[in-house]
Design an enzyme around this catalytic site. Sequence first.
Site, PDB file in Angstrom:
ATOM      1  N   ASP A  13      38.843  42.076  49.361  1.00 39.72           N
ATOM      2  CA  ASP A  13      37.520  41.452  49.399  1.00 39.72           C
ATOM      3  C   ASP A  13      36.385  42.470  49.446  1.00 39.72           C
ATOM      4  O   ASP A  13      35.314  42.205  50.007  1.00 39.72           O
ATOM      5  CB  ASP A  13      37.407  40.486  50.601  1.00 39.72           C
ATOM      6  CG  ASP A  13      38.477  39.419  50.558  1.00 39.72           C
ATOM      7  OD1 ASP A  13      38.866  39.019  49.443  1.00 39.72           O
ATOM      8  OD2 ASP A  13      38.927  38.988  51.629  1.00 39.72           O
ATOM      9  N   LYS A  16      35.615  43.646  44.339  1.00 37.89           N
ATOM     10  CA  LYS A  16      36.219  44.091  43.071  1.00 37.89           C
ATOM     11  C   LYS A  16      35.780  43.214  41.900  1.00 37.89           C
ATOM     12  O   LYS A  16      35.504  43.705  40.808  1.00 37.89           O
ATOM     13  CB  LYS A  16      37.754  44.056  43.180  1.00 37.89           C
ATOM     14  CG  LYS A  16      38.297  44.972  44.259  1.00 37.89           C
ATOM     15  CD  LYS A  16      39.788  44.803  44.436  1.00 37.89           C
ATOM     16  CE  LYS A  16      40.217  43.471  45.012  1.00 37.89           C
ATOM     17  NZ  LYS A  16      39.771  43.214  46.393  1.00 37.89           N
ATOM     18  N   LYS A  18      33.039  41.487  41.391  1.00 41.79           N
ATOM     19  CA  LYS A  18      31.684  41.814  40.929  1.00 41.79           C
ATOM     20  C   LYS A  18      31.688  43.095  40.102  1.00 41.79           C
ATOM     21  O   LYS A  18      31.057  43.165  39.042  1.00 41.79           O
ATOM     22  CB  LYS A  18      30.728  41.987  42.126  1.00 41.79           C
ATOM     23  CG  LYS A  18      29.408  42.521  41.613  1.00 41.79           C
ATOM     24  CD  LYS A  18      28.435  43.069  42.577  1.00 41.79           C
ATOM     25  CE  LYS A  18      27.494  43.974  41.781  1.00 41.79           C
ATOM     26  NZ  LYS A  18      26.183  44.143  42.349  1.00 41.79           N
ATOM     27  N   GLY A  40      40.946  36.324  45.436  1.00 41.46           N
ATOM     28  CA  GLY A  40      39.765  35.497  45.166  1.00 41.46           C
ATOM     29  C   GLY A  40      38.663  36.463  44.792  1.00 41.46           C
ATOM     30  O   GLY A  40      38.184  37.219  45.642  1.00 41.46           O
ATOM     31  N   HIS A  41      38.311  36.506  43.523  1.00 39.51           N
ATOM     32  CA  HIS A  41      37.321  37.479  43.042  1.00 39.51           C
ATOM     33  C   HIS A  41      36.056  36.739  42.636  1.00 39.51           C
ATOM     34  O   HIS A  41      36.089  35.863  41.765  1.00 39.51           O
ATOM     35  CB  HIS A  41      37.906  38.291  41.876  1.00 39.51           C
ATOM     36  CG  HIS A  41      39.087  39.133  42.276  1.00 39.51           C
ATOM     37  ND1 HIS A  41      39.836  39.854  41.388  1.00 39.51           N
ATOM     38  CD2 HIS A  41      39.627  39.375  43.505  1.00 39.51           C
ATOM     39  CE1 HIS A  41      40.799  40.502  42.050  1.00 39.51           C
ATOM     40  NE2 HIS A  41      40.690  40.216  43.326  1.00 39.51           N
ATOM     41  N   GLN A 225      43.723  42.527  45.984  1.00 37.44           N
ATOM     42  CA  GLN A 225      43.970  42.941  47.376  1.00 37.44           C
ATOM     43  C   GLN A 225      43.349  44.328  47.629  1.00 37.44           C
ATOM     44  O   GLN A 225      42.411  44.691  46.943  1.00 37.44           O
ATOM     45  CB  GLN A 225      45.481  42.936  47.695  1.00 37.44           C
ATOM     46  CG  GLN A 225      46.097  41.535  47.808  1.00 37.44           C
ATOM     47  CD  GLN A 225      46.428  40.890  46.473  1.00 37.44           C
ATOM     48  OE1 GLN A 225      47.098  41.467  45.648  1.00 37.44           O
ATOM     49  NE2 GLN A 225      45.947  39.682  46.253  1.00 37.44           N
ATOM     50  N   GLY A 303      39.007  30.313  52.600  1.00 35.58           N
ATOM     51  CA  GLY A 303      37.846  29.906  53.404  1.00 35.58           C
ATOM     52  C   GLY A 303      37.905  30.399  54.837  1.00 35.58           C
ATOM     53  O   GLY A 303      37.010  30.112  55.642  1.00 35.58           O
TER      54      GLY A 303
HETATM   55  P1  GDP Z   1      36.987  40.779  45.862  1.00 33.29           P
HETATM   56  O1  GDP Z   1      38.175  39.995  46.312  1.00 33.29           O
HETATM   57  O2  GDP Z   1      37.161  42.246  46.120  1.00 33.29           O
HETATM   58  O3  GDP Z   1      36.604  40.497  44.440  1.00 33.29           O
HETATM   59  O4  GDP Z   1      35.781  40.305  46.786  1.00 33.29           O
HETATM   60  P2  GDP Z   1      35.390  38.781  47.155  1.00 33.29           P
HETATM   61  O5  GDP Z   1      34.807  38.138  45.973  1.00 33.29           O
HETATM   62  O6  GDP Z   1      36.547  38.109  47.819  1.00 33.29           O
HETATM   63  O7  GDP Z   1      34.340  39.030  48.303  1.00 33.29           O
HETATM   64  C1  GDP Z   1      33.203  39.803  48.095  1.00 33.29           C
HETATM   65  C2  GDP Z   1      31.979  38.942  48.412  1.00 33.29           C
HETATM   66  O8  GDP Z   1      30.839  39.759  48.500  1.00 33.29           O
HETATM   67  C3  GDP Z   1      31.665  37.917  47.320  1.00 33.29           C
HETATM   68  O9  GDP Z   1      31.081  36.809  47.933  1.00 33.29           O
HETATM   69  C4  GDP Z   1      30.643  38.653  46.453  1.00 33.29           C
HETATM   70  O10 GDP Z   1      29.774  37.760  45.759  1.00 33.29           O
HETATM   71  C5  GDP Z   1      29.882  39.426  47.489  1.00 33.29           C
HETATM   72  N1  GDP Z   1      29.321  40.706  47.066  1.00 33.29           N
HETATM   73  C6  GDP Z   1      29.830  41.653  46.215  1.00 33.29           C
HETATM   74  N2  GDP Z   1      29.035  42.748  46.191  1.00 33.29           N
HETATM   75  C7  GDP Z   1      28.011  42.487  47.028  1.00 33.29           C
HETATM   76  C8  GDP Z   1      26.888  43.256  47.494  1.00 33.29           C
HETATM   77  O11 GDP Z   1      26.669  44.394  47.107  1.00 33.29           O
HETATM   78  N3  GDP Z   1      26.056  42.638  48.387  1.00 33.29           N
HETATM   79  C9  GDP Z   1      26.269  41.387  48.861  1.00 33.29           C
HETATM   80  N4  GDP Z   1      25.407  40.882  49.737  1.00 33.29           N
HETATM   81  N5  GDP Z   1      27.313  40.652  48.462  1.00 33.29           N
HETATM   82  C10 GDP Z   1      28.181  41.210  47.586  1.00 33.29           C
HETATM   83  P1  IMO Z   2      41.458  39.950  47.008  1.00 32.51           P
HETATM   84  O1  IMO Z   2      42.025  40.328  45.655  1.00 32.51           O
HETATM   85  C1  IMO Z   2      42.043  39.814  51.329  1.00 32.51           C
HETATM   86  C2  IMO Z   2      46.114  39.073  52.775  1.00 32.51           C
HETATM   87  C3  IMO Z   2      46.370  37.751  53.465  1.00 32.51           C
HETATM   88  C4  IMO Z   2      47.449  38.188  54.443  1.00 32.51           C
HETATM   89  C5  IMO Z   2      48.264  39.185  53.635  1.00 32.51           C
HETATM   90  C6  IMO Z   2      49.511  38.593  52.988  1.00 32.51           C
HETATM   91  O2  IMO Z   2      40.559  38.772  46.982  1.00 32.51           O
HETATM   92  O3  IMO Z   2      40.872  41.141  47.692  1.00 32.51           O
HETATM   93  P2  IMO Z   2      49.894  36.996  50.891  1.00 32.51           P
HETATM   94  O4  IMO Z   2      49.443  35.594  50.639  1.00 32.51           O
HETATM   95  O5  IMO Z   2      49.474  37.984  49.886  1.00 32.51           O
HETATM   96  O6  IMO Z   2      51.381  37.085  51.168  1.00 32.51           O
HETATM   97  O7  IMO Z   2      49.186  37.396  52.299  1.00 32.51           O
HETATM   98  O8  IMO Z   2      47.400  39.667  52.621  1.00 32.51           O
HETATM   99  N1  IMO Z   2      45.533  38.966  51.413  1.00 32.51           N
HETATM  100  C7  IMO Z   2      44.249  39.242  51.129  1.00 32.51           C
HETATM  101  N2  IMO Z   2      43.223  39.583  51.933  1.00 32.51           N
HETATM  102  N3  IMO Z   2      41.848  39.739  50.005  1.00 32.51           N
HETATM  103  C8  IMO Z   2      42.875  39.422  49.166  1.00 32.51           C
HETATM  104  O9  IMO Z   2      42.759  39.463  47.828  1.00 32.51           O
HETATM  105  C9  IMO Z   2      44.135  39.119  49.731  1.00 32.51           C
HETATM  106  N4  IMO Z   2      45.333  38.747  49.220  1.00 32.51           N
HETATM  107  C10 IMO Z   2      46.175  38.672  50.260  1.00 32.51           C
HETATM  108  O10 IMO Z   2      45.216  37.290  54.117  1.00 32.51           O
HETATM  109  O11 IMO Z   2      46.870  38.892  55.519  1.00 32.51           O
HETATM  110 MG    MG Z   3      38.628  38.356  47.509  1.00 33.68          MG
END
Ligand code: GDP
Ligand code: IMO
Ligand code: MG
Length: 429
Positions: A13, A16, A18, A40-41, A225, A303
Amino acid sequence: MSTLVIVGAQWGDEGKGKIVDLLTSRADVVVRFQGGNNAGHTLKVGGEQIIVHLIPSGILYPNITNIIANGLVVDPSVLISEKAALRERGHFQKDSQLLVSDRAQVIMPYHKIIDHGREDLLGKAKIGTTGRGIGPAYEDKASRMGIRVGDLLRPASLRDRIYNVMDEKNFLIERRFKRPKLNPEEVVQEYLSYGEQLAPHIADTTIVLQSFVRGGSHVLFEGAQGTLLDIDHGTYPFVTSSNVVAGNACAGSGVGPNVIEKCWGVVKAYTTRVGEGAFPTELTGSLGEELREKGGEYGATTGRPRRCGWLDTVVLNHSVRLNGLTGITLTKMDVLTGISPLSVAIGYELDGKPIDYIPSDINEFGRVKPRYREVKGWDEPLSDCRSFDDLPKNARDYVEMIEHMSGVPVTLVSVGPAREQSILRKTPF
Ligand code: GDP
Ligand code: IMO
Ligand code: MG
């Protein structure tokens, strides 16, 4: 040839999605190489927010090829509904935008039941998985009981393979997890129908990818991840079930190591973690709460509220080494506005001794105490900054401190979730 691997450098999270969406404007092909719909990207374009779980983050560009490569575990029902949702919103209008490897593994209904069943039985010792069946699907790959995407197109062999494994699965489901047995024929019919719906996308993606590489295309590899969730190099057993590190871009997509040129790690300006497991710089009080609210730190997949804490350079340097990072893309700098002083972990203490690495033993990792450096924060909002010089001095110092402590250039600074809220400092290709 010009290739770039994007990986998460913390516990996932990091932003990536973005970064990959932004850099796709300069790419020809985007390749997911591991994980599944545990990811979840989030993509934010023109005020619209889209979350992709399985489909690569390059999907918003109509003329780019996106590849779900052999290293993934694919839940076909999720893929079909993700495609439909994107289509309904005016994206992904052409089937040619997505190829799915015939060698990728398939997540089956029993994988999800086993994932949930195990977590329930573990009780307080649970991993906190996403419940998507990821671990059990990778187990079946390794034990050679897996169903592959290509099998969905071959009714006779799909039926054989499903019947062969389902006795054992039903034994577990009924006896160990106390849930109703699955009917193998119903599973066969359900998955044959997925095969028909996905047929236009299924291909030997290694051949397609290799022709892109030979033709000198710009290839962007999208990790899911984060490095600390890697099955070998993460905080085992509180990890996911695939290799997350950049090296797996090769095995997970079918290219040789000589193809990889650059690797940028996505680093959040602070740290978050979802699920269980030690987290040395976690802030459990009001500051952690403030980061969660300002950063919108709630899981894009489940969530769940994300645990929040300070930036940890022991974690960062672990990722620098394990991935061979050549660049850092630093996200969410805007979230730190108004928090001062900021703390950054510069090392740990383990049982009174200073250390600067992640111990392999999870109990030792649970005992480390961070050693912090305090740095000055800033009050200016950053979301409209478009060049490095637009950033206030203390924010520039924060970026430079990260470069100094990691020995890796910060190639991109992100100051908001939208595409344009980005300061690109080095060319990706
Ligand atoms: P990912 O799994 O690495 O793709 O990241 P996620 O999408 O799960 O979580 C990143 C969150 O931060 C998302 O809600 C993005 O929209 C948000 N985000 C990404 N870059 C920025 C940033 O520079 N500033 C802020 N405020 N939000 C960001
Ligand atoms: P992105 O790509 C954050 C975490 C789960 C749990 C552990 C194992 O959005 O960054 P799993 O379902 O993979 O067997 O769960 O890994 N986890 C993540 N945490 N971002 C993710 O993906 C994750 N994918 C799995 O919360 O701790
Ligand atoms: Mg994510």
